[in-house]
Design a protein around this motif. Structure first.
Motif, PDB file in Angstrom:
ATOM      1  N   UNK A 222      31.535  29.396  34.563  1.00 46.38           N
ATOM      2  CA  UNK A 222      32.150  28.213  35.153  1.00 46.38           C
ATOM      3  C   UNK A 222      32.584  28.547  36.579  1.00 46.38           C
ATOM      4  N   UNK A 223      32.846  27.515  37.369  1.00 45.88           N
ATOM      5  CA  UNK A 223      33.440  27.722  38.684  1.00 45.88           C
ATOM      6  C   UNK A 223      34.947  27.898  38.480  1.00 45.88           C
ATOM      7  N   UNK A 224      35.476  29.036  38.911  1.00 47.36           N
ATOM      8  CA  UNK A 224      36.899  29.306  38.757  1.00 47.36           C
ATOM      9  C   UNK A 224      37.686  28.458  39.755  1.00 47.36           C
ATOM     10  N   UNK A 225      38.567  27.629  39.262  1.00 45.76           N
ATOM     11  CA  UNK A 225      39.361  26.749  40.131  1.00 45.76           C
ATOM     12  C   UNK A 225      40.774  27.282  40.340  1.00 45.76           C
ATOM     13  N   UNK A 226      40.987  28.526  39.959  1.00 48.98           N
ATOM     14  CA  UNK A 226      42.260  29.199  40.221  1.00 48.98           C
ATOM     15  C   UNK A 226      41.946  30.667  40.496  1.00 48.98           C
ATOM     16  N   UNK A 227      42.954  31.446  40.778  1.00 48.46           N
ATOM     17  CA  UNK A 227      42.730  32.870  41.074  1.00 48.46           C
ATOM     18  C   UNK A 227      42.728  33.733  39.806  1.00 48.46           C
ATOM     19  N   UNK A 228      42.834  33.117  38.654  1.00 48.98           N
ATOM     20  CA  UNK A 228      42.796  33.868  37.389  1.00 48.98           C
ATOM     21  C   UNK A 228      41.365  34.309  37.102  1.00 48.98           C
ATOM     22  N   UNK A 229      41.123  35.618  36.907  1.00 46.84           N
ATOM     23  CA  UNK A 229      39.765  36.105  36.642  1.00 46.84           C
ATOM     24  C   UNK A 229      39.176  35.523  35.363  1.00 46.84           C
ATOM     25  N   UNK A 230      37.854  35.410  35.326  1.00 46.78           N
ATOM     26  CA  UNK A 230      37.167  34.846  34.160  1.00 46.78           C
ATOM     27  C   UNK A 230      37.418  35.673  32.913  1.00 46.78           C
ATOM     28  N   UNK A 231      37.543  36.991  33.076  1.00 43.38           N
ATOM     29  CA  UNK A 231      37.778  37.861  31.918  1.00 43.38           C
ATOM     30  C   UNK A 231      39.169  37.651  31.324  1.00 43.38           C
ATOM     31  N   UNK A 232      40.083  37.129  32.113  1.00 44.74           N
ATOM     32  CA  UNK A 232      41.419  36.821  31.601  1.00 44.74           C
ATOM     33  C   UNK A 232      41.405  35.456  30.910  1.00 44.74           C
ATOM     34  N   UNK A 233      40.680  34.510  31.506  1.00 52.99           N
ATOM     35  CA  UNK A 233      40.567  33.180  30.900  1.00 52.99           C
ATOM     36  C   UNK A 233      39.845  33.241  29.560  1.00 52.99           C
ATOM     37  N   UNK A 234      38.773  34.050  29.518  1.00 60.27           N
ATOM     38  CA  UNK A 234      37.989  34.222  28.286  1.00 60.27           C
ATOM     39  C   UNK A 234      37.903  35.713  27.998  1.00 60.27           C
ATOM     40  N   UNK A 235      38.899  36.273  27.332  1.00 65.00           N
ATOM     41  CA  UNK A 235      38.915  37.725  27.081  1.00 65.00           C
ATOM     42  C   UNK A 235      37.858  38.152  26.069  1.00 65.00           C
ATOM     43  N   UNK A 236      37.487  39.423  26.146  1.00 66.51           N
ATOM     44  CA  UNK A 236      36.548  39.985  25.185  1.00 66.51           C
ATOM     45  C   UNK A 236      37.178  40.016  23.801  1.00 66.51           C
TER      46      UNK A 236
END
Length: 329
Positions: free
Chosen positions: A309-323
């Motif tokens: 997705x296009x990140x619309x905040x400074x939160x990393x993708x790995x934090x938004x969707x953790x392993x």
């Protein structure tokens, strides 16, 4: 055996039908969305282009008449230096991070492990050496062959800039042709014969970096990287300025796709990064033909797809969707 073969044929047949249906749904939805946006976004862009066209037209007229001698050959030949400069400018920040590990704040956006940052200097030197050969030797030679073909096939009046709608149609045509050309060329280079002899060098970077976009065998650079990009400009007969914009888009997008960093407010590159990690998934640029042929099946079931997705905040993708947490043995 006959029954199993029939069942297998039926499964393949159903898979093909399903792929065609999905492809039709994707394309149909895209057309409906584009039509819906036409009366809003396109109208405002056309108004902006119309209001500022005199400014751009006067600048282009000076360049085309006074510096290029109204020569279509010279005008289209500017594509090479524009492409070369754009590639290195787009890679400047990523090279800095890969070589020094700074600014360290960007490392949190690394898609795969950041343990290899900074990159081994010897490995980076080898990569730059191959890239410089492809861009500095193969590129100009290919430019000398392709530009005359573009000039010969184009009936565009270069003295006059195209309208906004014409420019958008030409860019869309270039994107579609590239998707088709690159996807099938890429699939061919993944066949055992071509992979072993040509494409393997590109996949030395299982966690890719920006300049690795053209870290490849010269033959692959011509057939898979360059010709699909050039073919669209020939088939659409696009204006030289549209060609310049197209090459800027291509160089920036391919740099982002290979950068290894999923940065905020930038197009997601999870799909192509996944290709480098897994080798046999996600062969296209836009993903349309991967959808049609089902060559993204494992990707859509992965965490990487959820992060695509296009990140619309400074939160990393790995934090938004953790392993998924690792299971204790």
């Amino acid at each position: 055996m006959g029954k199993k073969d029939n069942e297998k044929d039926q499964t393949i047949h159903q898979s093909v039908i399903s792929s065609v249906r999905v492809g039709g749904m994707v394309l149909g939805t895209a057309i409906i969305v584009l039509i819906a946006l036409r009366n809003s976004f396109m109208w405002y862009m056309q108004e902006f282009w119309g209001a500022s066209k005199d400014f751009w037209q006067s600048g282009w007229s000076v360049l085309y008449k006074d510096y290029l001698g109204e020569s279509p050959l010279w005008a289209y030949s500017m594509a090479y230096p524009i492409s070369f400069i754009t590639f290195w400018l787009a890679n400047a920040l990523f090279l800095l991070v890969e070589f020094t590990g700074h600014p360290s704040v960007l490392l949190q956006y690394k898609i795969q492990s950041s343990k290899d940052v900074p990159l081994d200097p010897a490995r980076l030197k080898q990569c730059i050496k191959v890239v410089l050969f492809n861009l500095g030797v193969v590129g100009p030679l290919l430019n000398c062959l392709v530009v005359p073909v573009i000039v010969w096939t184009s009936s565009t009046d270069l003295a006059e800039l195209p309208s906004f709608h014409v420019a958008m149609l030409q860019l869309a045509g270039c994107a579609i042709v590239e998707e088709i050309g690159f996807y099938y060329a890429h699939r061919i280079f993944h066949s055992p014969y071509f992979y072993k002899r040509f494409h393997k060098i590109h996949h030395e970077f299982t966690a890719p970096i920006g300049i690795a976009a053209v870290y490849c065998h010269p033959l692959e650079h011509i057939i898979a990287n360059s010709l699909p990009v050039a073919a669209g400009t020939i088939l659409t007969g696009c204006h030289a300025v549209v060609l310049f914009v197209w090459l800027i888009i291509v160089n920036v997008s391919t740099t982002i796709s290979h950068s290894g960093f999923h940065l905020p407010f930038m197009p997601s590159n999870e799909m192509h990064d996944y290709h480098h990690a897994k080798f046999n998934q996600c062969f296209g640029v836009l993903g349309i033909l991967d959808q049609l042929h089902g060559t993204h099946a494992r990707f859509v079931e992965s965490k990487e797809y959820q992060r695509h997705i296009v990140l619309t905040s400074t939160t990393p993708a790995r934090v938004l969707v953790p392993d998924e947490p690792k299971k204790c043995e």
